[in-house]
Scaffold this motif. Structure first.
Motif, mmCIF file in Angstrom:
data_model
loop_
_atom_site.group_PDB
_atom_site.id
_atom_site.type_symbol
_atom_site.label_atom_id
_atom_site.label_comp_id
_atom_site.label_asym_id
_atom_site.label_seq_id
_atom_site.Cartn_x
_atom_site.Cartn_y
_atom_site.Cartn_z
ATOM 1 N N SER A 257 0.840 -1.210 0.000
ATOM 2 C CA SER A 257 0.000 0.000 0.000
ATOM 3 C C SER A 257 0.869 1.252 0.000
ATOM 4 C CB SER A 257 -0.877 0.031 1.246
ATOM 5 O OG SER A 257 -1.577 -1.164 1.388
ATOM 6 N N LYS A 258 0.477 2.191 -0.810
ATOM 7 C CA LYS A 258 1.122 3.512 -0.738
ATOM 8 C C LYS A 258 0.670 4.174 0.562
ATOM 9 C CE LYS A 258 3.358 3.993 -4.678
ATOM 10 N NZ LYS A 258 4.815 4.189 -4.664
ATOM 11 N N THR A 259 1.463 5.095 1.032
ATOM 12 C CA THR A 259 1.168 5.691 2.346
ATOM 13 C C THR A 259 -0.187 6.398 2.412
ATOM 14 O OG1 THR A 259 2.446 7.594 1.651
ATOM 15 C CG2 THR A 259 3.566 6.015 3.073
ATOM 16 N N ASP A 260 -0.699 6.832 1.241
ATOM 17 C CA ASP A 260 -1.970 7.574 1.260
ATOM 18 C C ASP A 260 -3.190 6.671 1.045
ATOM 19 O OD1 ASP A 260 -1.349 6.995 -1.357
ATOM 20 O OD2 ASP A 260 -2.013 8.929 -2.163
ATOM 21 N N ALA B 117 -8.324 6.795 7.766
ATOM 22 C CA ALA B 117 -6.918 6.712 8.214
ATOM 23 C C ALA B 117 -6.085 6.089 7.095
ATOM 24 C CB ALA B 117 -6.833 5.858 9.467
ATOM 25 N N THR B 118 -4.864 6.554 6.953
ATOM 26 C CA THR B 118 -4.052 6.090 5.815
ATOM 27 C C THR B 118 -3.100 4.961 6.221
ATOM 28 O OG1 THR B 118 -2.626 7.966 6.288
ATOM 29 C CG2 THR B 118 -4.151 8.219 4.447
ATOM 30 N N ALA B 119 -2.573 4.288 5.180
ATOM 31 C CA ALA B 119 -1.761 3.078 5.393
ATOM 32 C C ALA B 119 -0.550 3.322 6.291
ATOM 33 C CB ALA B 119 -1.317 2.529 4.047
ATOM 34 N N ASN B 120 0.022 4.518 6.215
ATOM 35 C CA ASN B 120 1.197 4.785 7.064
ATOM 36 C C ASN B 120 0.829 4.813 8.547
ATOM 37 O OD1 ASN B 120 -0.229 7.148 6.475
ATOM 38 N ND2 ASN B 120 1.521 8.452 6.890
ATOM 39 N N HIS B 121 -0.487 4.871 8.839
ATOM 40 C CA HIS B 121 -0.928 4.828 10.235
ATOM 41 C C HIS B 121 -1.428 3.445 10.652
ATOM 42 C CE1 HIS B 121 -1.218 9.285 9.645
ATOM 43 N NE2 HIS B 121 -0.555 9.193 10.775
ATOM 44 N N PHE B 122 -2.195 2.759 9.776
ATOM 45 C CA PHE B 122 -2.770 1.491 10.226
ATOM 46 C C PHE B 122 -1.879 0.271 9.978
ATOM 47 C CE2 PHE B 122 -4.856 1.943 5.993
ATOM 48 C CZ PHE B 122 -4.556 0.733 5.415
ATOM 49 N N GLU B 123 -0.985 0.332 8.980
ATOM 50 C CA GLU B 123 -0.119 -0.835 8.727
ATOM 51 C C GLU B 123 0.861 -1.119 9.875
ATOM 52 O OE1 GLU B 123 -0.085 -1.922 4.051
ATOM 53 O OE2 GLU B 123 1.585 -0.716 4.772
#
Lengths: 143, 134
Positions: free
Chosen positions: A107-110, B106-112
């Protein structure tokens, strides 16, 4: 000779208590309505390991997600999100071993959470096993 | 001449005992059911098939401001995995369930990182979601 009973028994609640009864009923139904058990979806994700030794070369399916909610990248090809399920089912149909059914999700960060949930639901419904691959962040100092 | 005051009865009427017991019952039911993270602001994502999430020792929330909470207490991402491991202890099976309550945008940089932390701690993930209504 019949003797008539003089005093009648009170068979209805006193009218002064109806307010209390109504209040208690309101509280009871409010509590019942507000306490709803959580619902959701379980997900099995393999435990992360730092040193992975790949004994066998297995070509896994890769799905890349971005902030674009209408399309994903499936093994490098851009696929509409609505068509993902059928494409995945076709790809996983021929695979029998559990290790072949692993689908790597990048997944991309956004990427928003609701989009990630939609895509991973499709993967699980197609019989795939989700594995997350995160982008590693490296700090390089330039002198 | 002294006039003696008539003693006033200050007893609880026995008629109200049922009502008092009922109110106490409701009070304790609310206390038992209320979770510590009920004050946090987050909107669940929706999906077609949902099952009952059940009870769990660990509940992680990512709220609308992308802040992390473990059982209602704000935590940093670095402390999450060891704290989950500590709470789960030697629990087995369904007791290792971790409820994941992530705000829908919420975006992937937070939930991953959260998913990774739960995976590291050996927990089983239960995404808390809403049933999709068409």
């Amino acid at each position: 000779m019949k003797v008539r009973r003089k005093c009648k028994l009170l068979v209805e609640p006193p009218s002064s208590a109806t307010g209390d009864i109504a209040f208690n009923l309101i509280v009871f139904f409010l509590v019942c309505a507000s306490i709803q058990p959580d619902s959701g979806r379980p997900q099995e994700i393999p435990r992360s390991e730092e040193d992975q030794e790949q004994k066998e070369e297995v070509e896994n399916i890769e799905i890349a997600l971005t902030g674009n909610l209408n399309a994903v990248s499936l093994n490098g090809d851009t696929v509409r999100t609505s068509e993902l399920g059928s494409r995945l089912t076709n790809l996983l149909k021929s695979k029998t071993r559990p290790q072949d059914k692993i689908v790597i999700v990048k997944s991309k960060t956004d990427t928003p959470y609701h989009h990630w949930i939609d895509v991973t639901t499709e993967i699980e419904q197609s019989g795939g096993q989700i594995t997350i691959q995160r982008e590693e962040q490296q700090t390089i100092q330039v002198q | 001449m002294k006039i003696s005051r008539r003693p006033l009865a200050a007893t609880v009427p026995s008629m109200a005992m049922g009502d008092i017991a009922f109110n106490l019952l409701i009070f304790f039911v609310i206390l038992a059911k209320a979770t510590d993270d009920s004050h946090l602001q987050w909107d669940p994502a929706d999906t077609a098939d949902v099952t009952s999430a059940g009870a769990a020792k660990v509940s992680i929330v990512i709220d609308a401001e992308s802040k992390y909470y473990l059982n209602g207490q704000q935590v940093g991402i670095a402390q999450l995995a060891p704290q989950i491991e500590q709470v789960l202890g030697n629990a087995t099976g369904d007791d290792r369930r971790v409820l994941l309550k992530v705000h829908r945008t919420a975006t992937a940089n937070h939930f991953e990182p959260i998913i990774e932390a739960v995976s590291e701690a050996g927990g089983t993930i239960m995404h808390v979601l809403e049933e999709k209504r068409n």
